[in-house]
Enzyme design. Structure first.
Site, PDB file in Angstrom:
ATOM      1  N   ALA A 199      73.940  45.069  53.878  1.00 29.07           N
ATOM      2  CA  ALA A 199      72.546  45.111  54.342  1.00 29.07           C
ATOM      3  C   ALA A 199      71.660  44.229  53.457  1.00 29.07           C
ATOM      4  O   ALA A 199      71.927  43.038  53.324  1.00 29.07           O
ATOM      5  CB  ALA A 199      72.023  46.546  54.400  1.00 29.07           C
ATOM      6  N   LYS A 259      83.405  42.578  57.261  1.00 23.26           N
ATOM      7  CA  LYS A 259      82.627  42.229  56.060  1.00 23.26           C
ATOM      8  C   LYS A 259      83.511  41.573  55.002  1.00 23.26           C
ATOM      9  O   LYS A 259      83.118  40.568  54.399  1.00 23.26           O
ATOM     10  CB  LYS A 259      81.959  43.485  55.498  1.00 23.26           C
ATOM     11  CG  LYS A 259      80.814  43.971  56.387  1.00 23.26           C
ATOM     12  CD  LYS A 259      80.295  45.309  55.925  1.00 23.26           C
ATOM     13  CE  LYS A 259      79.119  45.770  56.764  1.00 23.26           C
ATOM     14  NZ  LYS A 259      78.763  47.160  56.531  1.00 23.26           N
ATOM     15  N   GLY A 264      70.672  56.309  61.452  1.00 20.75           N
ATOM     16  CA  GLY A 264      70.573  54.862  61.677  1.00 20.75           C
ATOM     17  C   GLY A 264      71.492  54.033  60.788  1.00 20.75           C
ATOM     18  O   GLY A 264      71.260  52.846  60.610  1.00 20.75           O
ATOM     19  N   GLU A 304      72.808  36.996  55.161  1.00 12.95           N
ATOM     20  CA  GLU A 304      73.025  37.860  54.000  1.00 12.95           C
ATOM     21  C   GLU A 304      73.265  39.310  54.408  1.00 12.95           C
ATOM     22  O   GLU A 304      74.090  40.010  53.819  1.00 12.95           O
ATOM     23  CB  GLU A 304      71.820  37.747  53.059  1.00 12.95           C
ATOM     24  CG  GLU A 304      71.816  38.632  51.840  1.00 12.95           C
ATOM     25  CD  GLU A 304      73.003  38.396  50.900  1.00 12.95           C
ATOM     26  OE1 GLU A 304      74.024  39.096  51.078  1.00 12.95           O
ATOM     27  OE2 GLU A 304      72.913  37.518  50.026  1.00 12.95           O
ATOM     28  N   ASP A 317      84.335  47.411  61.066  1.00  8.52           N
ATOM     29  CA  ASP A 317      83.139  46.850  60.451  1.00  8.52           C
ATOM     30  C   ASP A 317      83.415  46.387  59.013  1.00  8.52           C
ATOM     31  O   ASP A 317      82.944  45.337  58.579  1.00  8.52           O
ATOM     32  CB  ASP A 317      82.021  47.909  60.489  1.00  8.52           C
ATOM     33  CG  ASP A 317      80.703  47.338  60.037  1.00  8.52           C
ATOM     34  OD1 ASP A 317      80.269  46.340  60.644  1.00  8.52           O
ATOM     35  OD2 ASP A 317      80.129  47.857  59.057  1.00  8.52           O
ATOM     36  N   GLU A 351      76.846  51.342  63.148  1.00 10.11           N
ATOM     37  CA  GLU A 351      76.722  50.306  64.163  1.00 10.11           C
ATOM     38  C   GLU A 351      76.338  51.013  65.466  1.00 10.11           C
ATOM     39  O   GLU A 351      76.572  52.232  65.600  1.00 10.11           O
ATOM     40  CB  GLU A 351      78.088  49.622  64.358  1.00 10.11           C
ATOM     41  CG  GLU A 351      78.505  48.710  63.229  1.00 10.11           C
ATOM     42  CD  GLU A 351      77.651  47.468  63.135  1.00 10.11           C
ATOM     43  OE1 GLU A 351      77.527  46.733  64.123  1.00 10.11           O
ATOM     44  OE2 GLU A 351      77.065  47.236  62.048  1.00 10.11           O
ATOM     45  N   LYS A 383      76.653  40.501  63.126  1.00 10.48           N
ATOM     46  CA  LYS A 383      77.860  40.023  62.429  1.00 10.48           C
ATOM     47  C   LYS A 383      78.843  39.316  63.344  1.00 10.48           C
ATOM     48  O   LYS A 383      79.850  38.790  62.889  1.00 10.48           O
ATOM     49  CB  LYS A 383      78.609  41.223  61.831  1.00 10.48           C
ATOM     50  CG  LYS A 383      77.886  41.930  60.723  1.00 10.48           C
ATOM     51  CD  LYS A 383      78.824  42.985  60.142  1.00 10.48           C
ATOM     52  CE  LYS A 383      78.153  44.195  59.639  1.00 10.48           C
ATOM     53  NZ  LYS A 383      77.411  45.084  60.354  1.00 10.48           N
ATOM     54  N   LEU A 428      71.455  44.082  50.246  1.00 11.52           N
ATOM     55  CA  LEU A 428      71.971  43.741  48.904  1.00 11.52           C
ATOM     56  C   LEU A 428      72.326  42.260  48.806  1.00 11.52           C
ATOM     57  O   LEU A 428      72.851  41.698  49.760  1.00 11.52           O
ATOM     58  CB  LEU A 428      73.242  44.548  48.610  1.00 11.52           C
ATOM     59  CG  LEU A 428      73.102  46.053  48.482  1.00 11.52           C
ATOM     60  CD1 LEU A 428      74.473  46.665  48.238  1.00 11.52           C
ATOM     61  CD2 LEU A 428      72.152  46.410  47.343  1.00 11.52           C
ATOM     62  N   VAL A 458      76.725  41.605  55.157  1.00 11.38           N
ATOM     63  CA  VAL A 458      77.484  42.380  54.175  1.00 11.38           C
ATOM     64  C   VAL A 458      76.499  43.100  53.262  1.00 11.38           C
ATOM     65  O   VAL A 458      75.651  42.454  52.635  1.00 11.38           O
ATOM     66  CB  VAL A 458      78.401  41.465  53.324  1.00 11.38           C
ATOM     67  CG1 VAL A 458      79.203  42.301  52.328  1.00 11.38           C
ATOM     68  CG2 VAL A 458      79.331  40.656  54.196  1.00 11.38           C
TER      69      VAL A 458
END
Ligand code: ADP
Ligand code: ASP
Ligand code: MG
Length: 814
Positions: free
Chosen positions: A611, A682, A664, A606, A678, A667, A579, A613, A609
């Protein structure tokens, strides 16, 4: 009469000559045959090299000649039984001695004229045709050997002589009328001038010899037997997916060969075209393979173009100057100068401003051309009306060819679009009014890429090759590689995509493989790679010059992110889940978007923001279709959602954060999630995608994290959170008492963005948001009250990798 020609590789050794014999035997069952043969493969080069060495005073020409002799002698020994070898062996030896005598003469005089060079090189075909004739006899196939120099008469342009067709045709017709033989064997390539001096028809000229005989004799067929199964859609040495063209018109074959398809020597087509004699191009080593038929009836086969070819070692001559505009006769003088220099013009372009004329010629003649042209325009150059000739070298011409391009709009758009997207700079363009050929001059270094790109663009059955350079082989990276491996067959069969990882790096090591890193063994290969050097990795990507190259950044590395501009400007696409680039300064973000547009390459992110989606994609679709976004409300942190969904005051807040990191979702530095940075990134990326010129410090962040947790190391962070457990518990309790849930919400409205923890009541869209899910509500003109909702897993290596994967596939379509 049938005329069969066998090329150098078809007659390279005894085993191959035996194949030729069986093909000729079969043909002889149908009708009389004229057999034209080339020199044994490699012999023409060897002879030319020997003569050149001798002329340079280099005694090693003798070694070359020894090689020549032993190759021919051993071929005879393998073809003819010992008892009957002697006459053929002594004929070969006599000719080899003759070559040696001539080369000795060249060596002593240190002089090699074009006349002598043709004499030397003619022995290649003289030897091969004699040997093959004897071998045929030995196999019980009666034949008449004839020296082509007695029949083909040319001018005295040694090395590339022009045929005197009137005399040649007369001689050929007379000779064949007088003979009753069923099979004639003749050397290709060689001829003689009116004074009976040996001439040659140009490199590859045996094809032409065969065509001259076919036309003179009104043959029913001309067969060119070679080492490929026909004329292919592109040079198979450059394009692995090139395939045989079953049928092609004379004109198309002519264009393809003129523009570099070596399989047929260009002048070959003309004589047979005039007589309407069909030509078959066949494979000596796979006689039953489908072949190419060249004739008048070639139909469209569904492809707009028939083939692609290229010529290397081209020079571009540019004549420019204000003194050229509106002055008649300039081009006449230019082409006269080129003709006087005896130089062949390959391509011509002139802009309608008449300010410049561009001519492509063989690079070897560039210096001579410059001398002749500068002399021809000496007066204009002296008075500054015309500039001295500009010469550019190391260029190539690529040409797409097809009869059915005529009146079909969009072909040049397709051609130059594909080249442009791959960073192939086009120096000059030409399209004849026949619309059978579009040619472009490009840098020679780009040829392989260009031909492959065009092949993928124009031949539907061709596979598009994507060359990925992947940085990051951790959680997300390794899943991505796994998905690429698992989906390989699907991509190949259904999307006609051949996805290769040509470069791979983690923070420690990097590897490259232009043929694709093995996706089931990359871990081992990577541990043996060279130490990672970002600069080196990034500069290697464009320098590999592979088509459809995409840099895939699955790191969180700032240095990589700040280099996307250099890649995009070299026509390398970028797909990033990193990002950093899109959330750095607006100026840089904008520059990257502009570069991607300018160079027509993908820049896709993509997964920045939500992941995997489709958040950015959905937003872009709304905007592109003319909708206006009035408000975005979103829960964008998988980590924070996971933390607040799992924290109930019983297990410590720090432990829940730790768990999120272990799973996981966070970040690499979890403080970026917990402190809201974060989420700020986004919402800023979403705002920027709507066109908002927003920076990080324009966003208000009401952080729930105590300041003490946010300094020091990641270890300190966990320790400080343990100490602050009471603080977190209090926030939780207040919400729980009111029957609310805690969500870290990002809002963008009226040009302003804010992030912060909010208590969400049970009737709110955000209330039922579980696990690590994200949700984004788009309130737009079209969705004013009930928002467009995108919701689902918003973190995790698997979904992020699949989002990157989807971007890669999207990138393949740009
Ligand atoms: P020969 O010695 O039989 O005359 P050449 O070497 O002159 O054969 O021509 C055949 C070679 O031409 C093939 O082996 C192939 O490498 C090359 N070639 C270049 N372009 C094409 C093409 N479009 N189709 C087929 N072959 C091609
Ligand atoms: N032997 C000659 C050459 O190599 C002619 C030919 O093979 O067509 O150019
Ligand atoms: Mg050839």
């Amino acid at each position: 009469m049938q005329v069969l020609k066998f090329g150098g590789s078809s007659v390279a050794n005894a085993a191959n000559i035996n194949k030729v014999i069986s093909i000729v035997r079969k043909a002889g069952e149908k009708n009389r045959v004229v057999l034209i043969v080339s020199a044994l493969g490699g012999i023409t080069d060897l002879l030319l090299n020997s003569a050149a060495l001798a002329a340079a005073g280099d005694e090693s020409f003798r070694e070359q000649l020894n090689l020549l002799e032993s190759r021919h002698l051993s071929t005879v020994q393998q073809l003819i039984p010992v008892a009957r070898q002697s006459s053929v062996l002594s004929a070969v030896k006599t000719q080899c001695n003759e070559i040696e005598d001539i080369c000795n003469g060249i060596f002593l005089l240190r002089e090699l004229s074009a006349v002598t060079r043709d004499r030397v090189v003619s022995f290649g075909e003289l030897l091969s045709s004699r040997i093959i004739s004897s071998a045929l006899t030995e196999n019980g196939i009666a034949n008449t050997w004839k020296d082509a120099r007695d029949l083909i008469i040319t001018d005295s342009h040694f090395g590339n002589a022009k045929v005197d067709f009137d005399n040649t045709n007369r001689q050929i017709q007379k000779f064949f009328a007088d003979s009753k033989a069923a099979l004639f064997v003749l050397p290709g390539f060689i001829a003689a001038n009116a004074s009976k001096l040996t001439t040659t028809l140009g490199r590859g000229g045996s094809d032409y010899t065969a065509s001259i005989f076919a036309a003179a004799l009104n043959a029913e067929i001309l067969e060119i037997w070679t080492d490929v199964s026909g004329i292919m859609t592109a040079d198979p040495n450059l394009v692995s997916s090139a395939r045989i063209i079953p049928a092609i018109s004379y004109q198309e074959a002519m264009e393809l060969s003129h523009f570099g398809a070596k399989v047929i020597y260009p002048p070959t087509i003309q004589p047979v075209l005039k007589k309407n004699i069909p030509v078959r191009v066949k494979n000596t080593f796979a006689a039953s393979d489908p072949r190419t038929l060249i004739d008048h009836s070639a139909q469209s086969n569904g492809n707009i173009i028939r083939g692609i070819s290229s010529i290397n070692r081209i020079a571009l001559l540019g004549l420019e100057g204000s003194g050229m505009v509106g002055i008649p006769g300039i081009s006449k003088r230019l082409f006269e100068a080129i003709a006087n220099a005896q130089i062949n013009v390959i391509m011509i372009t002139q802009g309608s401003s008449e300010h410049s004329i561009c001519v492509a010629i063989e690079e070897a003649h560039a210096a001579k051309a410059k001398q002749f042209i500068d002399e021809a325009f000496a007066a204009e150059i002296a008075s500054d009306q015309i500039d001295p000739l500009i010469v550019e070298t190391a260029l190539s011409v690529v040409a797409v060819v097809g009869d059915h391009m005529k009146n079909h709009p969009g072909i040049s758009g397709k051609m130059f679009g594909a080249l442009g997207r791959n960073g192939v700079n086009v120096r000059a363009i030409a399209q004849g009014s026949s619309e059978r050929n579009i040619s472009a001059v490009i840098y020679q270094a780009d040829v392989k890429k260009a031909i492959n790109v065009l092949h993928e663009e124009f031949f539907e059955t061709s596979y598009k090759q994507l060359n990925l350079f992947v940085a990051g082989a951790g959680n997300v990276g390794s899943r991505l590689l796994e998905q690429l491996l698992n989906q390989r067959t699907y991509l190949y069969n259904h999307l006609r995509l051949q996805v290769r990882v040509a470069g791979l790096a983690n923070s420690k090591r990097m590897i490259f493989n232009e043929n694709g890193i093995s996706l089931d063994n990359w871990k081992n290969e990577l541990t043996m790679g060279e130490p990672m050097d970002i600069e080196h990795f990034l500069t290697d990507i464009p320098s590999k010059n592979l088509r459809n190259s995409i840099f895939v950044d699955v790191t969180a590395n700032g240095e990589l992110a700040m280099s996307y501009d250099k890649l995009l400007a070299k026509s390398i696409g970028v797909v990033a889940c990193n990002k950093v680039a899109c959330s750095s300064s607006f100026e840089y973000y904008k520059q990257l978007k502009d570069l991607a547009r300018e160079y027509s390459v993908p820049f896709l992110f993509e997964t920045n923001v939500g992941a995997g989606l489709p958040v950015i994609g959905t937003l872009n679709d709304l905007l592109r279709s003319g909708d206006r976004v009035n408000r975005i409300q979103a829960v964008l942190s998988g980590t924070l959602n996971f933390v607040f969904n799992n924290y109930d005051g019983k297990t410590s807040f720090a432990k829940v954060v730790w768990q999120a990191q272990q799973e996981g979702y966070t970040e690499p530095d979890p403080r970026l999630d917990l402190g809201g940075t974060d989420v700020m990134r986004k919402i800023m990326i979403l705002a920027r995608e709507t066109g908002e010129q927003m920076e990080m410090n324009d966003i208000s962040n009401t952080s729930f994290m105590p300041a003490s947790c946010m300094t020091g190391t990641v270890d300190d962070f966990y320790q400080e959170m343990e100490k602050e457990e009471a603080h977190f518990k209090k926030i939780y309790q207040a919400a729980a008492d009111a029957g609310n849930k805690l969500k870290f919400v990002a809002t963008y409205e009226n040009g302003k963005a804010s992030v912060g923890l909010q208590q969400i009541p049970s009737q709110h869209d955000f209330y039922h948001l579980y696990g690590k899910d994200n949700v984004v509500l788009f309130y737009t003109d079209r969705y004013p009250e009930q928002p467009l909702v995108v919701k689902g897993a918003g973190a995790g290596a698997e979904v992020t990798a699949s989002g990157v994967f989807a971007d890669i596939i999207r990138a393949s379509r740009i």
